[in-house]
Design a protein around this motif. Sequence first.
Motif, PDB file in Angstrom:
ATOM      1  N   UNK A 106      16.197  -4.978  -8.471  1.00 35.01           N
ATOM      2  CA  UNK A 106      17.019  -4.058  -7.685  1.00 35.01           C
ATOM      3  C   UNK A 106      17.284  -2.743  -8.402  1.00 35.01           C
ATOM      4  N   UNK A 107      16.976  -2.712  -9.696  1.00 36.02           N
ATOM      5  CA  UNK A 107      17.182  -1.463 -10.445  1.00 36.02           C
ATOM      6  C   UNK A 107      16.139  -0.418 -10.025  1.00 36.02           C
ATOM      7  N   UNK A 108      14.979  -0.905  -9.560  1.00 35.39           N
ATOM      8  CA  UNK A 108      13.864   0.004  -9.256  1.00 35.39           C
ATOM      9  C   UNK A 108      13.750   0.307  -7.759  1.00 35.39           C
ATOM     10  N   UNK A 109      13.062   1.427  -7.490  1.00 36.76           N
ATOM     11  CA  UNK A 109      12.613   1.736  -6.123  1.00 36.76           C
ATOM     12  C   UNK A 109      11.148   1.344  -6.093  1.00 36.76           C
ATOM     13  N   UNK A 110      10.800   0.507  -5.125  1.00 36.30           N
ATOM     14  CA  UNK A 110       9.446  -0.046  -5.090  1.00 36.30           C
ATOM     15  C   UNK A 110       8.548   0.608  -4.055  1.00 36.30           C
ATOM     16  N   UNK A 111       9.145   1.265  -3.085  1.00 41.75           N
ATOM     17  CA  UNK A 111       8.332   1.799  -1.992  1.00 41.75           C
ATOM     18  C   UNK A 111       8.947   3.089  -1.461  1.00 41.75           C
ATOM     19  N   UNK A 112       8.090   3.941  -0.898  1.00 44.16           N
ATOM     20  CA  UNK A 112       8.564   5.190  -0.306  1.00 44.16           C
ATOM     21  C   UNK A 112       8.207   5.159   1.175  1.00 44.16           C
ATOM     22  N   UNK A 113       9.226   5.386   2.022  1.00 47.74           N
ATOM     23  CA  UNK A 113       8.976   5.427   3.464  1.00 47.74           C
ATOM     24  C   UNK A 113       9.269   6.834   3.952  1.00 47.74           C
ATOM     25  N   UNK A 114       8.377   7.346   4.769  1.00 47.21           N
ATOM     26  CA  UNK A 114       8.551   8.701   5.297  1.00 47.21           C
ATOM     27  C   UNK A 114       8.751   8.612   6.801  1.00 47.21           C
ATOM     28  N   UNK A 115       9.787   9.264   7.290  1.00 48.03           N
ATOM     29  CA  UNK A 115      10.076   9.266   8.729  1.00 48.03           C
ATOM     30  C   UNK A 115      10.173  10.694   9.227  1.00 48.03           C
ATOM     31  N   UNK A 116       9.796  10.887  10.476  1.00 47.83           N
ATOM     32  CA  UNK A 116       9.954  12.193  11.123  1.00 47.83           C
ATOM     33  C   UNK A 116       8.776  13.117  10.948  1.00 47.83           C
ATOM     34  N   UNK A 299     -24.259  -3.569  -9.853  1.00 46.90           N
ATOM     35  CA  UNK A 299     -23.333  -2.583  -9.286  1.00 46.90           C
ATOM     36  C   UNK A 299     -21.949  -3.237  -9.262  1.00 46.90           C
ATOM     37  N   UNK A 300     -20.935  -2.463  -9.632  1.00 43.81           N
ATOM     38  CA  UNK A 300     -19.592  -3.055  -9.708  1.00 43.81           C
ATOM     39  C   UNK A 300     -18.670  -2.432  -8.675  1.00 43.81           C
ATOM     40  N   UNK A 301     -17.902  -3.277  -8.018  1.00 44.46           N
ATOM     41  CA  UNK A 301     -16.854  -2.828  -7.093  1.00 44.46           C
ATOM     42  C   UNK A 301     -15.554  -3.467  -7.526  1.00 44.46           C
ATOM     43  N   UNK A 302     -14.480  -2.727  -7.445  1.00 41.12           N
ATOM     44  CA  UNK A 302     -13.196  -3.361  -7.775  1.00 41.12           C
ATOM     45  C   UNK A 302     -12.168  -3.082  -6.690  1.00 41.12           C
ATOM     46  N   UNK A 303     -11.355  -4.070  -6.425  1.00 41.49           N
ATOM     47  CA  UNK A 303     -10.301  -3.987  -5.412  1.00 41.49           C
ATOM     48  C   UNK A 303      -8.975  -4.381  -6.064  1.00 41.49           C
ATOM     49  N   UNK A 304      -7.946  -3.620  -5.734  1.00 41.27           N
ATOM     50  CA  UNK A 304      -6.615  -3.961  -6.261  1.00 41.27           C
ATOM     51  C   UNK A 304      -5.730  -4.358  -5.093  1.00 41.27           C
ATOM     52  N   UNK A 305      -5.212  -5.564  -5.182  1.00 39.89           N
ATOM     53  CA  UNK A 305      -4.340  -6.053  -4.110  1.00 39.89           C
ATOM     54  C   UNK A 305      -2.928  -6.210  -4.668  1.00 39.89           C
ATOM     55  N   UNK A 306      -1.991  -5.356  -4.256  1.00 40.85           N
ATOM     56  CA  UNK A 306      -0.618  -5.514  -4.753  1.00 40.85           C
ATOM     57  C   UNK A 306      -0.005  -6.809  -4.224  1.00 40.85           C
ATOM     58  N   UNK A 307       0.731  -7.485  -5.086  1.00 43.67           N
ATOM     59  CA  UNK A 307       1.385  -8.718  -4.652  1.00 43.67           C
ATOM     60  C   UNK A 307       2.707  -8.343  -3.996  1.00 43.67           C
ATOM     61  N   UNK A 308       2.957  -8.875  -2.819  1.00 43.68           N
ATOM     62  CA  UNK A 308       4.150  -8.487  -2.067  1.00 43.68           C
ATOM     63  C   UNK A 308       5.042  -9.692  -1.798  1.00 43.68           C
ATOM     64  N   UNK A 312       7.448  -6.233   0.719  1.00 45.08           N
ATOM     65  CA  UNK A 312       7.824  -5.280  -0.331  1.00 45.08           C
ATOM     66  C   UNK A 312       6.926  -5.487  -1.544  1.00 45.08           C
ATOM     67  N   UNK A 313       6.432  -4.377  -2.047  1.00 39.07           N
ATOM     68  CA  UNK A 313       5.514  -4.469  -3.163  1.00 39.07           C
ATOM     69  C   UNK A 313       6.245  -4.830  -4.463  1.00 39.07           C
ATOM     70  N   UNK A 314       5.615  -5.710  -5.229  1.00 33.51           N
ATOM     71  CA  UNK A 314       6.155  -6.080  -6.537  1.00 33.51           C
ATOM     72  C   UNK A 314       5.365  -5.296  -7.590  1.00 33.51           C
ATOM     73  N   UNK A 315       5.810  -5.274  -8.854  1.00 31.17           N
ATOM     74  CA  UNK A 315       5.023  -4.535  -9.855  1.00 31.17           C
ATOM     75  C   UNK A 315       3.723  -5.239 -10.219  1.00 31.17           C
TER      76      UNK A 315
END
Lengths: 393, 89
Positions: A106-116, A299-308, A312-315
């Motif tokens: 709760x000390x951190x901000x994990x996500x940014x939401x834009x409205x309008x 050939x290499x491909x990499x994908x990053x999947x945030x754990x939620x 809400x995204x976790x670190x």
Amino acid sequence: MLFFKLLNLMFGYLHIKISGKFPERLLNILSQNDIRLWNIKKINEVYFAIIKISDFKKLRHFVFVTKTKVKIIKKSGLPFLVYRYRARYGILIGIVVFIAMMIILNIFVWDIKVQGNTTISKQEIVSILEKNGVKTPIVKKNIDVSKLELSLKQENNIIIWTQIKIEGVILLVEIGEGKTPPKIEEIVYPSNIVSDVDGIISDIKVYSGAQMVQKGDVVYKGKLLVSGIVDAKEKESGMIFPSKATIYAITDKHLSITRNYLFNEKQQTGKYYSRYSLQFFNFSVKLYLGNKDKFTDFEKDSYIKPLTIFSYETPFALKQEITREQTQSEFKLSYELAKIICDTQFIERERILLADEDVIKRDVSYIEDENGITCNGDYKISKKIGITQNIMN
Amino acid sequence: MKENNLEKIAKVLDLPSELFTKGAKIEINGNTEMILDGCKGILNYDDTNLKISTGNGTIDIIGSELYVKSFLDQNMLISGYIKALELNY
């Protein structure tokens, strides 16, 4: 009532049985002494009621006075549950770790939401925030909301108002958009207009300055089209003005695409393997052994999947790296296939090249040789020409 | 039952009688719940008959599945199906 039920569950309560000669007398005395009983029921000359743990301790004297008997038949609530599991340290540690994690997260901000936003993308807003040092995850107390609001308005003219709030672990950015003010290009310095391309003048309208070319004249890059010196023929007595004109010219454009019959292409064999690693901020923990690649050509491909957690995204993030084996092969195309490929590539390039142009004439021709096929396009386009040059420089 | 002087004054001045009346205040919600303010004690408790002392009289509550939901400091909340009330002053 729900609130009282929750309070009772938290502090604990007892189901008691009251028996004896005059249990009603006990009920009356308890009521007069601020000891609350609830759900009082009488079944076969025996009273059943519920009492708080703290009140039960005060009962002894009144029970003795009224010569009744009180017996606990059931214990309910959190204190009894905690007491029952007191020896299970694992649960206690788990609860403490959970609470600690909740506090830390709760000390951190994990996500940014834009409205309008309608014309500005979320990415643009986020990049402005990042420029100001706000990049998720970020400690809440490091966010200067008023400074961010000001910089958002300063860095994007379309934003007319902003409101930034921290709601839980989300940074909520509300913006209001206005209309972009039209650009007024007012040239106040004395200037000439010169050609920026080679072509033939198709239309010319001069608003200010002396016209130096006519419709149908051939112009080249750098030629004077409109002079800021009004009486240009008599330079010694000329007056200088900023030149203004709308000039259109017909110019040439060329496009060429070649497709060879022979070509090398890397093809995947279908063999692949995946490797996973766990990422936490800038740290990465490999979830595999060994670093050697199994294939020689790959050939290499990499994908990053945030754990939620509940969207809400976790670190933490899971990185998947896929290594695919490939081989180099040589192919020879038939004339028909080479022409189709050449045509497709030509049309695609032509679409990009002439996207904003007014095409007057289009000529497409094909040249074949032993190596391949070439597709040539020659265009005549009408476009606005002329750049302003300061006379004083 | 005779009115006391305070009750007479309240009547003349058109004041709310509950300010000076010694008796209990009864509030009934439908026929399933009854709030009794001014209950001095339980005289008889049965799931069909509840006799309550109010200091200057008694109240008989007749019904079925009656039980005291809460009892604290002269306030009593009675639940069940109430059929009749008898005030004895």
